[in-house]
Design a protein around this motif. Structure first.
Motif, PDB file in Angstrom:
ATOM      1  N   GLN A 159     -28.727  58.911   3.912  1.00  0.00           N
ATOM      2  CA  GLN A 159     -27.559  58.027   3.806  1.00  0.00           C
ATOM      3  C   GLN A 159     -26.335  58.805   3.319  1.00  0.00           C
ATOM      4  OE1 GLN A 159     -27.927  55.200   5.051  1.00  0.00           O
ATOM      5  NE2 GLN A 159     -29.959  54.381   4.623  1.00  0.00           N
TER       6      GLN A 159
ATOM      7  N   ILE B 263     -24.944  60.872   6.076  1.00  0.00           N
ATOM      8  CA  ILE B 263     -24.288  60.047   7.086  1.00  0.00           C
ATOM      9  C   ILE B 263     -22.921  59.569   6.596  1.00  0.00           C
ATOM     10  CG2 ILE B 263     -24.409  57.759   8.149  1.00  0.00           C
ATOM     11  CD1 ILE B 263     -27.434  58.481   8.596  1.00  0.00           C
ATOM     12  N   SER B 264     -22.891  59.162   5.333  1.00  0.00           N
ATOM     13  CA  SER B 264     -21.585  58.707   4.837  1.00  0.00           C
ATOM     14  C   SER B 264     -20.618  59.880   4.741  1.00  0.00           C
ATOM     15  CB  SER B 264     -21.743  57.992   3.501  1.00  0.00           C
ATOM     16  OG  SER B 264     -22.066  58.932   2.509  1.00  0.00           O
TER      17      SER B 264
ATOM     18  N   ALA C  57     -19.216  60.211   8.076  1.00  0.00           N
ATOM     19  CA  ALA C  57     -18.163  59.229   8.316  1.00  0.00           C
ATOM     20  C   ALA C  57     -16.845  59.718   7.713  1.00  0.00           C
ATOM     21  CB  ALA C  57     -18.571  57.881   7.726  1.00  0.00           C
TER      22      ALA C  57
ATOM     23  N   VAL D  13     -42.681  52.581  10.907  1.00  0.00           N
ATOM     24  CA  VAL D  13     -41.904  51.857   9.898  1.00  0.00           C
ATOM     25  C   VAL D  13     -41.346  50.585  10.496  1.00  0.00           C
ATOM     26  CG1 VAL D  13     -39.836  51.889   8.473  1.00  0.00           C
ATOM     27  CG2 VAL D  13     -41.347  53.880   8.534  1.00  0.00           C
ATOM     28  N   HIS D  14     -40.809  50.699  11.731  1.00  0.00           N
ATOM     29  CA  HIS D  14     -40.301  49.452  12.301  1.00  0.00           C
ATOM     30  C   HIS D  14     -41.003  49.007  13.559  1.00  0.00           C
ATOM     31  CE1 HIS D  14     -36.666  52.150  11.525  1.00  0.00           C
ATOM     32  NE2 HIS D  14     -37.347  52.795  12.419  1.00  0.00           N
TER      33      HIS D  14
ATOM     34  N   ASP E 126     -25.291  46.571   6.256  1.00  0.00           N
ATOM     35  CA  ASP E 126     -26.070  47.800   5.986  1.00  0.00           C
ATOM     36  C   ASP E 126     -26.342  47.825   4.489  1.00  0.00           C
ATOM     37  OD1 ASP E 126     -26.969  50.471   5.464  1.00  0.00           O
ATOM     38  OD2 ASP E 126     -26.049  51.083   7.361  1.00  0.00           O
ATOM     39  N   ASP E 127     -27.571  48.156   4.101  1.00  0.00           N
ATOM     40  CA  ASP E 127     -27.893  48.075   2.680  1.00  0.00           C
ATOM     41  C   ASP E 127     -27.409  49.287   1.902  1.00  0.00           C
ATOM     42  OD1 ASP E 127     -29.873  49.430   4.173  1.00  0.00           O
ATOM     43  OD2 ASP E 127     -31.198  49.419   2.428  1.00  0.00           O
ATOM     44  N   ALA E 128     -27.098  50.388   2.605  1.00  0.00           N
ATOM     45  CA  ALA E 128     -26.617  51.581   1.891  1.00  0.00           C
ATOM     46  C   ALA E 128     -25.097  51.484   1.759  1.00  0.00           C
ATOM     47  CB  ALA E 128     -27.008  52.839   2.653  1.00  0.00           C
TER      48      ALA E 128
ATOM     49  N   LEU F  98     -22.691  53.408   0.682  1.00  0.00           N
ATOM     50  CA  LEU F  98     -21.837  54.500   1.148  1.00  0.00           C
ATOM     51  C   LEU F  98     -21.679  54.452   2.665  1.00  0.00           C
ATOM     52  CD1 LEU F  98     -22.989  57.480  -1.082  1.00  0.00           C
ATOM     53  CD2 LEU F  98     -20.767  56.321  -1.106  1.00  0.00           C
ATOM     54  N   VAL F  99     -22.788  54.243   3.340  1.00  0.00           N
ATOM     55  CA  VAL F  99     -22.752  54.186   4.799  1.00  0.00           C
ATOM     56  C   VAL F  99     -21.922  52.977   5.228  1.00  0.00           C
ATOM     57  CG1 VAL F  99     -24.128  53.893   6.866  1.00  0.00           C
ATOM     58  CG2 VAL F  99     -24.956  55.359   5.023  1.00  0.00           C
TER      59      VAL F  99
ATOM     60  N   GLY G  29     -18.316  53.684   4.801  1.00  0.00           N
ATOM     61  CA  GLY G  29     -17.876  54.678   5.783  1.00  0.00           C
ATOM     62  C   GLY G  29     -17.701  54.051   7.147  1.00  0.00           C
ATOM     63  N   VAL G  30     -18.686  53.259   7.556  1.00  0.00           N
ATOM     64  CA  VAL G  30     -18.637  52.639   8.874  1.00  0.00           C
ATOM     65  C   VAL G  30     -17.443  51.667   8.940  1.00  0.00           C
ATOM     66  CG1 VAL G  30     -19.826  51.023  10.407  1.00  0.00           C
ATOM     67  CG2 VAL G  30     -21.078  52.915   9.373  1.00  0.00           C
TER      68      VAL G  30
ATOM     69  N   ASP H 110     -27.561  47.448  10.560  1.00  0.00           N
ATOM     70  CA  ASP H 110     -28.566  48.493  10.260  1.00  0.00           C
ATOM     71  C   ASP H 110     -29.921  47.893  10.623  1.00  0.00           C
ATOM     72  OD1 ASP H 110     -29.992  50.602   9.282  1.00  0.00           O
ATOM     73  OD2 ASP H 110     -29.679  50.117   7.149  1.00  0.00           O
TER      74      ASP H 110
ATOM     75  N   ARG I 242     -32.940  48.868   9.469  1.00  0.00           N
ATOM     76  CA  ARG I 242     -33.859  48.861   8.326  1.00  0.00           C
ATOM     77  C   ARG I 242     -33.113  48.387   7.088  1.00  0.00           C
ATOM     78  NH1 ARG I 242     -37.110  54.444   7.087  1.00  0.00           N
ATOM     79  NH2 ARG I 242     -38.334  53.758   5.298  1.00  0.00           N
TER      80      ARG I 242
ATOM     81  N   HIS J  43     -37.541  46.521   4.591  1.00  0.00           N
ATOM     82  CA  HIS J  43     -37.133  47.855   5.041  1.00  0.00           C
ATOM     83  C   HIS J  43     -37.883  48.280   6.293  1.00  0.00           C
ATOM     84  CE1 HIS J  43     -34.599  48.723   1.552  1.00  0.00           C
ATOM     85  NE2 HIS J  43     -35.504  48.039   0.872  1.00  0.00           N
ATOM     86  N   THR J  44     -38.084  47.358   7.236  1.00  0.00           N
ATOM     87  CA  THR J  44     -38.735  47.742   8.494  1.00  0.00           C
ATOM     88  C   THR J  44     -37.780  47.490   9.659  1.00  0.00           C
ATOM     89  OG1 THR J  44     -39.811  45.587   8.623  1.00  0.00           O
ATOM     90  CG2 THR J  44     -41.073  47.368   7.657  1.00  0.00           C
ATOM     91  N   ASP J  45     -37.714  46.262  10.166  1.00  0.00           N
ATOM     92  CA  ASP J  45     -36.901  46.032  11.356  1.00  0.00           C
ATOM     93  C   ASP J  45     -36.044  44.772  11.220  1.00  0.00           C
ATOM     94  OD1 ASP J  45     -38.877  44.192  11.373  1.00  0.00           O
ATOM     95  OD2 ASP J  45     -39.495  44.528  13.449  1.00  0.00           O
TER      96      ASP J  45
ATOM     97  N   SER K 129     -29.509  52.907  13.812  1.00  0.00           N
ATOM     98  CA  SER K 129     -30.853  53.310  13.376  1.00  0.00           C
ATOM     99  C   SER K 129     -30.846  54.747  12.911  1.00  0.00           C
ATOM    100  CB  SER K 129     -31.840  53.164  14.546  1.00  0.00           C
ATOM    101  OG  SER K 129     -33.077  53.739  14.201  1.00  0.00           O
ATOM    102  N   MET K 130     -31.805  55.049  12.045  1.00  0.00           N
ATOM    103  CA  MET K 130     -31.923  56.430  11.579  1.00  0.00           C
ATOM    104  C   MET K 130     -32.750  57.245  12.579  1.00  0.00           C
ATOM    105  SD  MET K 130     -30.719  57.876   8.900  1.00  0.00           S
ATOM    106  CE  MET K 130     -30.744  57.048   7.312  1.00  0.00           C
TER     107      MET K 130
ATOM    108  N   LYS L  23     -27.465  56.621  13.612  1.00  0.00           N
ATOM    109  CA  LYS L  23     -26.423  56.667  12.586  1.00  0.00           C
ATOM    110  C   LYS L  23     -25.681  57.997  12.603  1.00  0.00           C
ATOM    111  CE  LYS L  23     -28.040  53.302   9.244  1.00  0.00           C
ATOM    112  NZ  LYS L  23     -28.472  53.088   7.866  1.00  0.00           N
TER     113      LYS L  23
END
Lengths: 594, 222
Positions: free
Chosen positions: A418, A421-422, A425, A473-474, B12-14, B16-17, B20-21, B58, B60, B65-67, B89-90, B112
């Motif tokens: 993260q 990525i930021s 940005a 994970v997903h 998005d849960d982050a 910073l991201v 930024g976005v 986002d 996740r 924290h899956t989909d 997506s990551m 991302k």
């Protein structure tokens, strides 16, 4: 305690063992018949009763020896034969006294009856060879007896001494009666010493015999004492130059009693010993308690015998049907109970309705069989337990490592990735604010930084993928496998069958297996295509097949090897089939819902 | 709404991201209506900020924290919401991309990583706002590389495949022409040819392009 009884349990060389005793038994019979007829011719004045008692008893011993030797299991019959020949010897000697030079030497052999009877008595008491102490005493007595026989043969010459109208003894070294008369008391002392040693051995054996005394044992001990005592008396009378045979019927009665007890004991023991062998085999092969009870009952010769096993958790004895033994044992006499222990710890107890046969040849192996069976059981249980522990600990290790991997991946995802990525940005924003024509250097630096950042992100992604199946994970397992197949440089296709949920741990393992296989296909197989097949359900199966050169080998340090633990920790199995037409790796897992 | 200033919701849960976005989108001319740190409030915000052109989600997010992002997309489509959705997506996962695009038109799947590439993010949002489809170039590359031996895509020439993959990335014919240094007319004819070969003739232009991309994604299915 030893389980071996000098070959009596083995069946090899049986014939050789039988032929010798049988021949000798036949010789003993002939000798006794001969003795009878010779004595009858030489001493017609004797009463038939006195004349026949010894040779007839000798015949009985010879016959018994032959009978026992010809049985299914050859028994040691040398002592019986010795008695038989010993009994024939004096009669033969007296019969030959006027015709043969050998009569004195032959007559001397009679002394061997004493140690031989002692031996028979002891082996009957124990149901096996006499114990070490008793054996030493008997052997000492036999040595003394032999010496006496030799000395007498070398010094006694009744014809030369003028004691009788008989043939000379050419084996005698002197014809001087005084020498013999000087030696004779010592010979008597030696004889008495031998008798004392034999009687002592019998007493020791009878004393050491465990359990209560039975009637036949009293008969045995008394019979041998009478026989030995009577024999000494008669022998002494003979030596004193008074050839009276009045003691013979008494001696014969003692000898016959000993013989009777010995033969019946051997006969009764014989079938049981065969059953003891069965029991030992059954104990080794982990038989059920019910089956063991049956075999024990047969071996001790009592169909109603019950085996109670010691249960350490409840501190009680319990039989094969789960009944406790207390009442049964409280009512039982000592003679009906066989206690089996191992290193002071109780193992089992056998309770019978009939009096237990106090035969070491049976009871000791029975006890040993029960010990062996319990020991086997314990070892098997321990083995199973430790196997379970190993499996569980392996499972725990794999699970812990999976958890750790997931945590690392999550940390990467939430942290470094993260942040990068930021940062990307921000770089991007900065780039839009730079006028590339006015400050090309800065623009270039920013572009470089962005590129490097891109590479860093790519590496991080690859790293995360290697740590844990990020596709899982997903996505579902088939989706994740599809992504894997897509990434494989060798064209790979996925085929999915069945459906339903997949246990996450199983999914991760299946994913790792397929991933490793596809890596191997790309690296080593020289394949043009690969196929991935997954059958969802319980059990869950995955298989990876390629059309390459084959030669995949678990043992050559392939990454598959590392997967074996992981697969096994899920209770699954991994299978590799490889040939020149390609390789197929398949894995199967139990897929219980969790 | 205008095509020049798409109205955007961002989740998005982050933090910073997310910031930024949002900043990139604003700089790129988008109107960022609201931002969220999980998928929960997004549906409600759709109504209160109506009209919304594009949701940038986002994949996740909390709680599992899956989909979550993908699930939200599927839920919205099932509820008949036609607003565009761009999933971030990551990971470059073709199966996830397929799942996203299968939910319906005006959908995109972007790594991302692209956030650092000039206007890629903003371009994707605009394409989706127009009803177009965007698939991350890395995913497209994976698909093309792997589908070398499969499906109807076999019949496409190398050039046509190139054009198809650029289409999948959400470029217009003009954009493709510029990228390949070709005349727009040449690209038009390549597109026609590959559509014919893939059996996609009688649909409206934008929809045909979506179908072509889906075909590319599904080429692996059998």
């Amino acid at each position: 305690m030893s389980l071996r009884h000098d070959g009596e349990v083995t069946i090899t060389d049986t014939r050789l063992r039988v032929v010798g005793p049988l021949t000798l038994a036949a010789a003993a019979l002939v000798a006794n018949l001969l003795a009878m007829s010779l004595l009858r011719a030489a001493a017609p004045y004797l009463e038939l009763r006195d004349l026949l008692s010894m040779p007839v008893t000798g015949l009985a011993y010879g016959a018994a020896a032959g009978f026992l030797a010809s049985g299914v299991r050859p028994t040691k019959v040398w002592a019986l034969l010795t008695v038989s020949l010993g009994l024939a010897a004096p009669a033969l000697s007296l019969g030959l006294a006027q015709d043969s030079w050998s009569w004195v030497a032959l007559g001397s052999l009679g002394s061997f009856v004493v140690p031989a009877v002692g031996w028979i008595c002891l082996s009957t008491l124990r149901g096996a060879e006499p114990g070490a102490e008793e054996r030493r005493l008997i052997l000492a007595a036999a040595t003394v007896t032999s010496l006496i026989a030799v000395i007498r043969t070398a010094t006694l010459d009744p014809a030369a001494f003028g004691w009788c109208q008989c043939v000379d003894n050419p084996l005698a070294v002197t014809g001087d009666a005084d020498i013999y008369l000087a030696i004779e008391p010592w010979l008597t002392v030696g004889h008495l010493a031998a008798v004392a040693m034999v009687l002592l051995a019998v007493a020791v054996g009878a004393w050491h015999r465990p359990g209560r005394r039975a009637v036949h044992e009293y008969v045995l001990v008394t019979g041998s004492a009478v026989a030995i005592g009577g024999w000494v008396f008669a022998d002494g009378a003979l030596l004193a130059g008074a050839p009276t045979l009045t003691a013979d019927p008494v001696v014969a009665a003692g000898l016959v009693a000993v013989l009777g007890v010995h033969v019946t004991g051997s006969v009764r023991r014989r079938p049981s010993r065969a059953h003891v062998a069965d029991l030992l085999l059954a104990a080794r092969e982990r038989s059920t308690p019910g089956r063991l009870r049956e075999l024990v009952a047969r071996a001790v010769g009592d169909p109603s015998a019950t085996v109670y096993w010691w249960d350490p958790s409840t501190q009680t004895y319990v039989d094969h049907l789960g009944r406790e033994s207390d009442a049964d044992v409280a009512n039982a006499l000592e003679s009906h109970v066989l206690e089996v222990e191992s290193e002071q710890r109780p193992i089992a107890r056998v309770v019978t309705e009939r009096v237990l046969v106090r035969d070491a040849g049976i009871l000791q192996p029975v006890a040993e069989a029960l010990r062996l069976s319990r020991e086997n059981e314990r070892l098997q249980a321990e083995l199973a337990e430790s196997l379970l522990q190993v499996r569980e600990s392996r499972s725990r290790i794999v699970r812990a490592s999976d958890d750790a991997r997931r945590r690392i991946e999550r940390d990467l995802h939430d942290g470094a990735q993260q942040l990068l990525i930021s940062t990307g940005a921000k770089l991007n924003l900065a780039t839009t604010r730079v006028d590339a024509t006015r400050d090309p250097e800065l623009a270039e630096t920013l572009a470089d930084a962005s590129d490097e950042l891109g590479r860093a992100l790519e590496e991080l992604r690859a790293l995360a993928r290697g740590i844990t199946p990020t596709a899982l994970v997903h996505g579902s397992l088939p989706d994740a496998l599809e992504d894997l197949a897509l990434r494989c440089p060798v064209p790979s296709r996925l085929h999915v069958e069945g459906g339903g949920k997949v246990n996450p741990e199983v999914a991760a393992t299946a994913y790792f297996v397929v991933a490793e296989c596809l890596v191997n296909v790309a690296k080593h197989a020289q394949a043009s295509s690969a196929w991935v097949r997954v059958v969802l359900g319980d059990p869950l199966r995955v298989a990876v097949r390629d059309d390459g050169a084959g030669g995949a080998d678990f043992k050559r340090g392939s990454g598959l090897r590392g997967l074996i633990d992981r697969v096994a920790a899920q209770g699954g199995s991994l299978d590799v089939v490889t040939s020149t037409g390609g390789t197929t790796v398949s894995a199967t897992f139990p897929n219980g819902s969790t | 709404m205008t095509a020049d200033h798409p109205r955007v919701l961002l989740a998005d849960d982050a933090v910073l991201v997310r910031e930024g976005v949002a900043q990139l989108l604003r700089v790129g001319g988008c109107e960022v209506l609201a931002t969220f740190d999980d998928s929960d409030g997004v549906s409600a915000a759709l109504a209160s900020y109506d009209p919304v052109d594009v949701l940038v989600l986002d994949i996740r997010m909390p709680p599992t924290h899956t989909d979550e992002g993908l699930a939200l997309l599927e839920g919205l489509r099932a509820a008949g919401v036609t607003a565009g959705v761009l999933l971030l997506s990551m990971y470059a996962s073709p199966t996830l991309a397929l799942r996203a695009l299968s939910a319906g038109g005006a959908t995109g799947y972007l790594l991302k990583d692209r956030i650092r590439d000039g206007g890629t993010l903003v371009d994707a949002v605009r394409t989706i706002a127009r009803g177009g489809t965007v698939v991350d170039p890395e995913v497209v590359a994976l698909l093309l590389q792997a589908s070398a031996s499969t499906s109807r895509l076999d019949e496409l020439s190398t050039r046509e495949k190139e054009v198809l993959s650029l289409m999948a990335e959400g470029r217009s014919n003009t954009g493709i022409a510029k990228h390949l240094h070709l005349a727009v007319k040449t690209v038009d004819s390549h597109v026609d040819h590959l559509m014919t070969k893939m059996g996609l003739e009688s649909s409206a232009d934008e929809h045909r392009r979506v179908l072509a991309v889906l075909e590319l994604l599904r080429a692996r299915e059998t």
